[in-house]
Design a protein around this motif. Structure first.
Motif, PDB file in Angstrom:
ATOM      1  N   GLY A  46      45.439 -56.765 107.842  1.00 54.45           N
ATOM      2  CA  GLY A  46      44.321 -57.248 108.650  1.00 54.45           C
ATOM      3  C   GLY A  46      43.357 -56.139 109.017  1.00 54.45           C
ATOM      4  N   GLY A  47      43.899 -54.948 109.330  1.00 59.67           N
ATOM      5  CA  GLY A  47      43.024 -53.828 109.660  1.00 59.67           C
ATOM      6  C   GLY A  47      42.154 -53.420 108.489  1.00 59.67           C
ATOM      7  N   ALA A  48      42.742 -53.360 107.284  1.00 66.06           N
ATOM      8  CA  ALA A  48      41.968 -52.987 106.097  1.00 66.06           C
ATOM      9  C   ALA A  48      40.913 -54.039 105.772  1.00 66.06           C
ATOM     10  CB  ALA A  48      42.911 -52.794 104.909  1.00 66.06           C
ATOM     11  N   LEU A  49      41.266 -55.327 105.932  1.00 69.50           N
ATOM     12  CA  LEU A  49      40.306 -56.399 105.661  1.00 69.50           C
ATOM     13  C   LEU A  49      39.138 -56.340 106.642  1.00 69.50           C
ATOM     14  CD1 LEU A  49      39.523 -58.946 104.113  1.00 69.50           C
ATOM     15  CD2 LEU A  49      40.925 -60.270 105.721  1.00 69.50           C
TER      16      LEU A  49
ATOM     17  N   ARG B 245      33.893 -47.137 116.521  1.00 67.13           N
ATOM     18  CA  ARG B 245      33.842 -48.463 115.904  1.00 67.13           C
ATOM     19  C   ARG B 245      34.845 -48.589 114.764  1.00 67.13           C
ATOM     20  NH1 ARG B 245      30.754 -51.301 111.971  1.00 67.13           N
ATOM     21  NH2 ARG B 245      30.290 -53.446 112.623  1.00 67.13           N
ATOM     22  N   ALA B 246      35.056 -47.513 114.010  1.00 71.95           N
ATOM     23  CA  ALA B 246      36.033 -47.567 112.917  1.00 71.95           C
ATOM     24  C   ALA B 246      37.434 -47.830 113.455  1.00 71.95           C
ATOM     25  CB  ALA B 246      35.995 -46.256 112.125  1.00 71.95           C
ATOM     26  N   VAL B 247      37.790 -47.166 114.567  1.00 70.06           N
ATOM     27  CA  VAL B 247      39.100 -47.408 115.187  1.00 70.06           C
ATOM     28  C   VAL B 247      39.176 -48.837 115.710  1.00 70.06           C
ATOM     29  CG1 VAL B 247      40.693 -46.656 116.994  1.00 70.06           C
ATOM     30  CG2 VAL B 247      39.301 -44.971 115.788  1.00 70.06           C
TER      31      VAL B 247
ATOM     32  N   VAL C  59      39.796 -51.512 112.965  1.00 70.62           N
ATOM     33  CA  VAL C  59      41.184 -51.531 112.502  1.00 70.62           C
ATOM     34  C   VAL C  59      42.084 -52.215 113.528  1.00 70.62           C
ATOM     35  CG1 VAL C  59      43.158 -50.065 111.983  1.00 70.62           C
ATOM     36  CG2 VAL C  59      40.931 -49.516 111.027  1.00 70.62           C
ATOM     37  N   LEU C  60      41.934 -51.860 114.804  1.00 81.89           N
ATOM     38  CA  LEU C  60      42.799 -52.441 115.834  1.00 81.89           C
ATOM     39  C   LEU C  60      42.557 -53.937 115.988  1.00 81.89           C
ATOM     40  CD1 LEU C  60      42.730 -49.675 118.604  1.00 81.89           C
ATOM     41  CD2 LEU C  60      44.567 -50.207 117.002  1.00 81.89           C
ATOM     42  N   PHE C  61      41.296 -54.361 115.974  1.00 76.93           N
ATOM     43  CA  PHE C  61      40.996 -55.783 116.145  1.00 76.93           C
ATOM     44  C   PHE C  61      41.556 -56.600 114.982  1.00 76.93           C
ATOM     45  CE2 PHE C  61      38.397 -59.572 115.701  1.00 76.93           C
ATOM     46  CZ  PHE C  61      38.355 -60.057 117.000  1.00 76.93           C
TER      47      PHE C  61
END
Length: 500
Positions: free
Chosen positions: A363-366, A453-455, A458-460
């Motif tokens: 999910g994080g990569a997507l 935003r990158a972090v 991934v977390l969301f």
């Protein structure tokens, strides 16, 4: 280099990468480099024109110029170099757009190489590669003419790649000078050493400080040198008088010959090798731009024997930091799996908990892809943090299944349903609180919060996918595993002794 120094250097690189990605507030800093040999007065004159151009960009409040840097400064710069501190309106939402407009407006100024970025970014790039640019291509070899030719080939190869801005090459220009050939036998007759002859001629042409002029709180060197007409005429130079050790006066022509020549303005070295540089900044996906640039350079630039190309800058630093983080992240995941194996009585349950990690990473990569970002240092940190949080959700559910197996005589299907119902709220609260906390970083203009935003992406994405897959797939997988394992009898209740 000692091991401790090597560790400090690696830490400094990772910190520099992190700081280079942080926002610098409402400050932009275009840096300009004129042709080598340009005077301070010409730099200031052109700087006034650049200030007017930049001030016309919407959102710019003020512009100030610094030309060159003192020899006593930690970051010495020649007088043909200038920095412009541009203060932007704090209410301006599209800072990147304003910087792009500055870059486009300054592209029409002739004879100037422009590099538009921010102050902290420039400083951190100098730490990483020694050059103020996101991407640095270094060409190493012995012959300067060949290096200059390879520079031109690299510029031509990458000039049409979308996303490359501020493309420029380190100048390897030829500048006029004088070649002094000393007649050692004649010089010895007059008691003049070759070095003394060159020193006296150099003082006559370049000047020598003889005193200081004080005006208020400012002081200036008083320099004496030959007049402009003498310096420009080689016939006048060869008649200059030289003073020998015996106080005799000797013309230059009696002990040396002088001929006009050309030589390189600057020769850069790195690791004992001559070096030429091509540099640029990027807009958009740095990884995509670098892949296209490497492919173009490999296809269009032919390296002679003894010459090599090395990439440096933000991209290489990110690759190194990402590799270090991947190793440490893999070790963290292995430790998580080891602790799961020790915590659960059934190894198959530990494996089910471990499945939450790829669920979350997927999910994080997507989400990273949908958000238009790429795998970098920031997103790698987010993936490592996500692995631990996702494993916690699986532990909540599987530990409840084990408890129900020990304390009840329910059938596996009933345990799967009851355990999921009882752990639904804690798992949802864990995922939703994490996801809601990062939403402010996902909405609105991404300029100024690219690193965070990158972090957040991934977390969301990871928490949402982990929540859905944990509640939909883990219960059926638990049933499939449970049917293949021997039934476990519930633990007997402790006996209560009868009262006497």
């Amino acid at each position: 280099m000692t091991e401790a120094a090597s560790v400090r250097r690696r830490v400094a690189r990772i910190v520099a990468l992190a700081l280079a990605a942080l926002p610098c507030g409402a400050i932009a800093q275009p840096a300009t480099t004129m042709m080598p040999g340009s005077s301070l007065g010409e730099n200031m004159r052109l700087g006034t024109q650049i200030e007017r151009i930049v001030s016309a960009v919407p959102g710019v409040i003020s512009v100030s110029q610094r030309a060159g840097r003192s020899r006593l400064d930690e970051d010495v710069q020649p007088v043909n170099f200038a920095e412009f501190d541009v203060t932007l309106d704090p209410e301006l939402r599209d800072a990147a757009g304003a910087m792009a407009q500055m870059r486009e407006a300054l592209s029409v100024v002739p004879g100037v190489a422009v590099n538009v970025s921010q102050f902290i970014t420039h400083r951190m790039q100098e730490i990483l590669s020694g050059v103020r640019a996101q991407v640095v291509v270094k060409v190493f070899g012995a012959d300067l003419a060949t290096l200059e030719h390879l520079q031109a080939d690299i510029l031509a190869a990458v000039s049409d790649i979308d996303g490359i801005v501020d493309l420029q090459a380190e100048p390897l220009l030829m500048i006029p000078g004088y070649d002094i050939r000393v007649d050692r036998a004649a010089a010895a007759l007059y008691g003049l050493a070759p070095g003394e002859i060159v020193r006296q001629v150099g003082q006559a042409l370049n000047g020598v400080p003889v005193s200081k002029v004080v005006e208020g709180d400012r002081s200036f060197d008083l320099v004496v040198r030959s007049d402009a007409a003498t310096r420009a005429n080689i016939e006048s130079i060869v008649t200059m008088p030289l003073r020998s050790a015996s106080r005799a006066t000797v013309p230059v022509s009696a002990v040396a010959s002088i001929a006009p020549t050309e030589d390189r303005y600057q020769i850069s070295h790195e690791d004992g090798q001559r070096r030429a540089v091509v540099q640029w900044n990027t807009t958009g996906d740095l990884g995509r731009v670098m892949a296209a640039a490497q492919e173009a350079i490999a296809a269009q630039v032919a390296l002679p024997p003894g010459y090599r190309i090395a990439f440096d800058g933000d991209w290489v630093g990110q690759q190194r930091a990402s590799a270090n983080l991947m190793w440490s992240g893999s070790l963290s995941i292995l430790l998580i799996l080891l602790l799961l194996g020790l915590a659960f009585h059934t190894p198959a349950f530990a494996a089910l908990v471990a499945l939450n990690v790829p669920f979350a990473l997927l999910g994080g990569a997507l989400m990273l892809h949908l958000g238009g970002s790429s795998l970098n240092v920031a997103s790698t940190v987010g993936l490592i943090a996500l692995a631990g949080v996702a494993a916690r959700n699986g532990i909540l559910l599987l530990s409840r299944y084990e408890t129900l197996e020990r304390e009840t005589d329910l059938a596996p299907r009933e345990i799967a349903v009851k355990g999921a119902q009882e752990r639904l709220l804690p798992i949802m609260m864990t995922a939703l609180t994490t996801a809601l906390a990062v939403i402010p970083l996902l909405i609105g203009d991404p300029v100024g919060k690219e690193y965070q935003r990158a972090v957040a992406l991934v977390l969301f994405g990871g928490m949402m996918s982990s929540l859905i897959l944990n509640l939909l797939l883990v219960p059926p997988l638990y049933l499939a595993v449970r049917h293949r394992l021997p039934a476990r009898a519930p633990e007997p209740s402790p006996a209560i002794a009868p009262a006497e």
